[in-house]
Design a protein around this motif. Structure first.
Motif, PDB file in Angstrom:
ATOM      1  N   SER A 264       0.824  -1.204   0.000  1.00  0.00           N
ATOM      2  CA  SER A 264       0.000   0.000   0.000  1.00  0.00           C
ATOM      3  C   SER A 264       0.856   1.250   0.000  1.00  0.00           C
ATOM      4  O   SER A 264       1.532   1.560   0.972  1.00  0.00           O
ATOM      5  CB  SER A 264      -0.936   0.026   1.209  1.00  0.00           C
ATOM      6  OG  SER A 264      -1.557   1.296   1.252  1.00  0.00           O
ATOM      7  N   ALA A 265       0.789   1.971  -1.137  1.00  0.00           N
ATOM      8  CA  ALA A 265       1.434   3.284  -1.244  1.00  0.00           C
ATOM      9  C   ALA A 265       0.350   4.302  -1.602  1.00  0.00           C
ATOM     10  O   ALA A 265       0.582   5.239  -2.357  1.00  0.00           O
ATOM     11  CB  ALA A 265       2.512   3.240  -2.324  1.00  0.00           C
TER      12      ALA A 265
ATOM     13  N   VAL B 129      -9.050  -3.796   2.963  1.00  0.00           N
ATOM     14  CA  VAL B 129      -7.860  -4.558   2.566  1.00  0.00           C
ATOM     15  C   VAL B 129      -7.470  -5.534   3.681  1.00  0.00           C
ATOM     16  O   VAL B 129      -7.178  -6.713   3.438  1.00  0.00           O
ATOM     17  CB  VAL B 129      -6.673  -3.614   2.248  1.00  0.00           C
ATOM     18  CG1 VAL B 129      -5.373  -4.403   2.117  1.00  0.00           C
ATOM     19  CG2 VAL B 129      -6.945  -2.838   0.964  1.00  0.00           C
ATOM     20  N   LEU B 130      -7.504  -5.062   4.927  1.00  0.00           N
ATOM     21  CA  LEU B 130      -7.080  -5.908   6.045  1.00  0.00           C
ATOM     22  C   LEU B 130      -8.058  -7.048   6.297  1.00  0.00           C
ATOM     23  O   LEU B 130      -7.657  -8.137   6.705  1.00  0.00           O
ATOM     24  CB  LEU B 130      -6.867  -5.075   7.305  1.00  0.00           C
ATOM     25  CG  LEU B 130      -5.762  -4.009   7.184  1.00  0.00           C
ATOM     26  CD1 LEU B 130      -5.508  -3.316   8.501  1.00  0.00           C
ATOM     27  CD2 LEU B 130      -4.462  -4.592   6.651  1.00  0.00           C
TER      28      LEU B 130
ATOM     29  N   ARG C 195      -0.190 -11.182   2.471  1.00  0.00           N
ATOM     30  CA  ARG C 195       0.548 -10.318   3.406  1.00  0.00           C
ATOM     31  C   ARG C 195       0.470  -8.886   2.887  1.00  0.00           C
ATOM     32  O   ARG C 195       0.513  -8.656   1.689  1.00  0.00           O
ATOM     33  CB  ARG C 195       2.000 -10.775   3.474  1.00  0.00           C
ATOM     34  CG  ARG C 195       2.869  -9.911   4.398  1.00  0.00           C
ATOM     35  CD  ARG C 195       4.310 -10.412   4.445  1.00  0.00           C
ATOM     36  NE  ARG C 195       4.362 -11.772   4.934  1.00  0.00           N
ATOM     37  CZ  ARG C 195       5.251 -12.679   4.545  1.00  0.00           C
ATOM     38  NH1 ARG C 195       6.169 -12.362   3.648  1.00  0.00           N
ATOM     39  NH2 ARG C 195       5.229 -13.897   5.046  1.00  0.00           N
ATOM     40  N   ILE C 196       0.383  -7.924   3.829  1.00  0.00           N
ATOM     41  CA  ILE C 196       0.367  -6.522   3.415  1.00  0.00           C
ATOM     42  C   ILE C 196       1.643  -5.810   3.854  1.00  0.00           C
ATOM     43  O   ILE C 196       2.112  -5.982   4.984  1.00  0.00           O
ATOM     44  CB  ILE C 196      -0.886  -5.770   3.943  1.00  0.00           C
ATOM     45  CG1 ILE C 196      -0.808  -4.293   3.526  1.00  0.00           C
ATOM     46  CG2 ILE C 196      -1.057  -5.918   5.455  1.00  0.00           C
ATOM     47  CD1 ILE C 196      -2.096  -3.520   3.607  1.00  0.00           C
ATOM     48  N   TYR C 197       2.201  -5.029   2.931  1.00  0.00           N
ATOM     49  CA  TYR C 197       3.339  -4.145   3.191  1.00  0.00           C
ATOM     50  C   TYR C 197       2.791  -2.727   3.131  1.00  0.00           C
ATOM     51  O   TYR C 197       2.291  -2.299   2.091  1.00  0.00           O
ATOM     52  CB  TYR C 197       4.412  -4.316   2.105  1.00  0.00           C
ATOM     53  CG  TYR C 197       5.115  -5.655   2.144  1.00  0.00           C
ATOM     54  CD1 TYR C 197       6.427  -5.773   2.602  1.00  0.00           C
ATOM     55  CD2 TYR C 197       4.470  -6.815   1.706  1.00  0.00           C
ATOM     56  CE1 TYR C 197       7.065  -6.999   2.641  1.00  0.00           C
ATOM     57  CE2 TYR C 197       5.096  -8.054   1.752  1.00  0.00           C
ATOM     58  CZ  TYR C 197       6.397  -8.134   2.219  1.00  0.00           C
ATOM     59  OH  TYR C 197       7.021  -9.356   2.258  1.00  0.00           O
TER      60      TYR C 197
ATOM     61  N   MET D  70       1.864  -9.067   8.166  1.00  0.00           N
ATOM     62  CA  MET D  70       2.014  -7.628   7.952  1.00  0.00           C
ATOM     63  C   MET D  70       3.458  -7.141   8.076  1.00  0.00           C
ATOM     64  O   MET D  70       4.263  -7.689   8.819  1.00  0.00           O
ATOM     65  CB  MET D  70       1.086  -6.861   8.887  1.00  0.00           C
ATOM     66  CG  MET D  70       1.474  -6.899  10.350  1.00  0.00           C
ATOM     67  SD  MET D  70       2.542  -5.488  10.726  1.00  0.00           S
ATOM     68  CE  MET D  70       3.222  -6.012  12.270  1.00  0.00           C
ATOM     69  N   VAL D  71       3.735  -6.096   7.283  1.00  0.00           N
ATOM     70  CA  VAL D  71       5.033  -5.429   7.323  1.00  0.00           C
ATOM     71  C   VAL D  71       4.771  -3.923   7.296  1.00  0.00           C
ATOM     72  O   VAL D  71       4.074  -3.430   6.413  1.00  0.00           O
ATOM     73  CB  VAL D  71       5.909  -5.815   6.109  1.00  0.00           C
ATOM     74  CG1 VAL D  71       7.314  -5.232   6.251  1.00  0.00           C
ATOM     75  CG2 VAL D  71       5.984  -7.329   5.940  1.00  0.00           C
ATOM     76  N   ILE D  72       5.315  -3.221   8.285  1.00  0.00           N
ATOM     77  CA  ILE D  72       5.206  -1.763   8.321  1.00  0.00           C
ATOM     78  C   ILE D  72       6.556  -1.194   7.903  1.00  0.00           C
ATOM     79  O   ILE D  72       7.591  -1.540   8.487  1.00  0.00           O
ATOM     80  CB  ILE D  72       4.805  -1.278   9.728  1.00  0.00           C
ATOM     81  CG1 ILE D  72       3.354  -1.691  10.034  1.00  0.00           C
ATOM     82  CG2 ILE D  72       4.963   0.239   9.850  1.00  0.00           C
ATOM     83  CD1 ILE D  72       2.928  -1.497  11.486  1.00  0.00           C
ATOM     84  N   LEU D  73       6.546  -0.360   6.872  1.00  0.00           N
ATOM     85  CA  LEU D  73       7.783   0.204   6.332  1.00  0.00           C
ATOM     86  C   LEU D  73       7.769   1.706   6.588  1.00  0.00           C
ATOM     87  O   LEU D  73       7.042   2.448   5.931  1.00  0.00           O
ATOM     88  CB  LEU D  73       7.858  -0.058   4.823  1.00  0.00           C
ATOM     89  CG  LEU D  73       7.691  -1.515   4.392  1.00  0.00           C
ATOM     90  CD1 LEU D  73       7.436  -1.615   2.901  1.00  0.00           C
ATOM     91  CD2 LEU D  73       8.920  -2.325   4.783  1.00  0.00           C
TER      92      LEU D  73
END
Length: 275
Positions: free
Chosen positions: A72-73, A88-89, A98-100, A147-150
């Protein structure tokens, strides 16, 4: 030839960062991306799907495409972003996916006395930072492996909005704003996308801080960048929000990336700002 059958969907694929991620991944994975406004650029590209954050139902798109990875950008209306991420979640929690999420150093903008690390508590005074925290908190309720939080600091790069604005200001003889008291770390599109590619390849999860390993003053950094733009005498407008140094920096401590993916702010100036 695609090396991996993973199906990836990039939300916000026509934005600066989203598009850079698409270009990095599309030769390796079955990569799709959404666009909103730039119809003539993407309409003929079968990998790009039209999606309007405020009008379209993201659930329909996800069920049609069935991605295993969502990046997600997204940008745009804040309330619409929250609703889209809720949907989305829901999808991510039900299927093998998996969501980034591209977050920001602004999730820490209320803490100005020191840089921030992955496990620090988030707190923001800005509307943008609070939006990112709200979505981060939604992600943190998912199972960790999903999940990945960037968190990214200021992003530069040849076609980045920041560099384009600076060039435009110089050409129009307008001042370039600098924040003399702001201490930050930085990145660019190349570095961020290589790091994301690595995280996907290695199936990494959790929270990552994707910025330079060292810090610089905003004014010093911008001056060096402007020297690379060409032989101008840009007008600098110094903006003081406080009399003391304040930090807006996300440094890695818990989740460090391999050496070849680490870099300094000087690397960003030398290699990637304007070549």
């Amino acid at each position: 030839m695609k090396l991996d059958t993973k199906k990836i969907l990039i939300l916000g694929g026509s934005g600066f960062i989203g598009n850079a991620i698409y270009k990095e991944l599309c030769n390796y994975f079955d990569t799709y991306a959404t666009y909103c406004h730039a119809a003539n650029t993407y309409a003929d590209n079968k990998q790009f799907i039209h999606y309007n954050l405020e009008e379209d139902d993201i659930v329909e798109l996800l069920e049609d495409l069935r991605p295993q990875i969502i990046i997600s950008a997204l940008r745009g209306n804040f309330a619409a972003q929250v609703i889209a991420h809720e949907h989305v979640l829901e999808y991510v929690s039900k299927v093998n996916c998996r969501i980034y999420f591209i977050s920001s150093a602004n999730v820490f903008d209320a803490y100005s006395k020191y840089p921030s690390y992955e496990m620090d508590k988030t707190l923001s005074e800005s509307i943008f930072g609070r939006l990112k925290i709200r979505i981060e908190n939604m992600l943190l309720r998912l199972p960790k492996e999903k999940m990945v939080i960037l968190r990214v600091p200021m992003v530069f790069g040849n076609s980045s909005p920041r560099i384009r604005e600076m060039k435009k200001a110089i050409l129009n003889n307008e001042p370039v704003e600098v924040f003399p008291n702001l201490i930050l770390n930085v990145t660019n599109d190349d570095k961020v996308t290589q790091q994301i590619h690595y995280l996907i390849n290695r199936n990494k999860t959790g929270i990552y801080h994707l910025g330079s390993n060292d810090l610089t003053h905003h004014e010093d950094f911008i001056k060096e960048v402007l020297e690379r733009v060409g032989n101008f005498n840009p007008i600098l407008k110094r903006v003081y929000t406080t009399n003391e140094d304040r930090y807006l920096a996300v440094l890695p401590k818990t989740n460090k990336l391999p050496k070849n993916l680490q870099f300094t702010y000087q690397d960003i100036i030398d290699h990637h700002v304007l070549n």
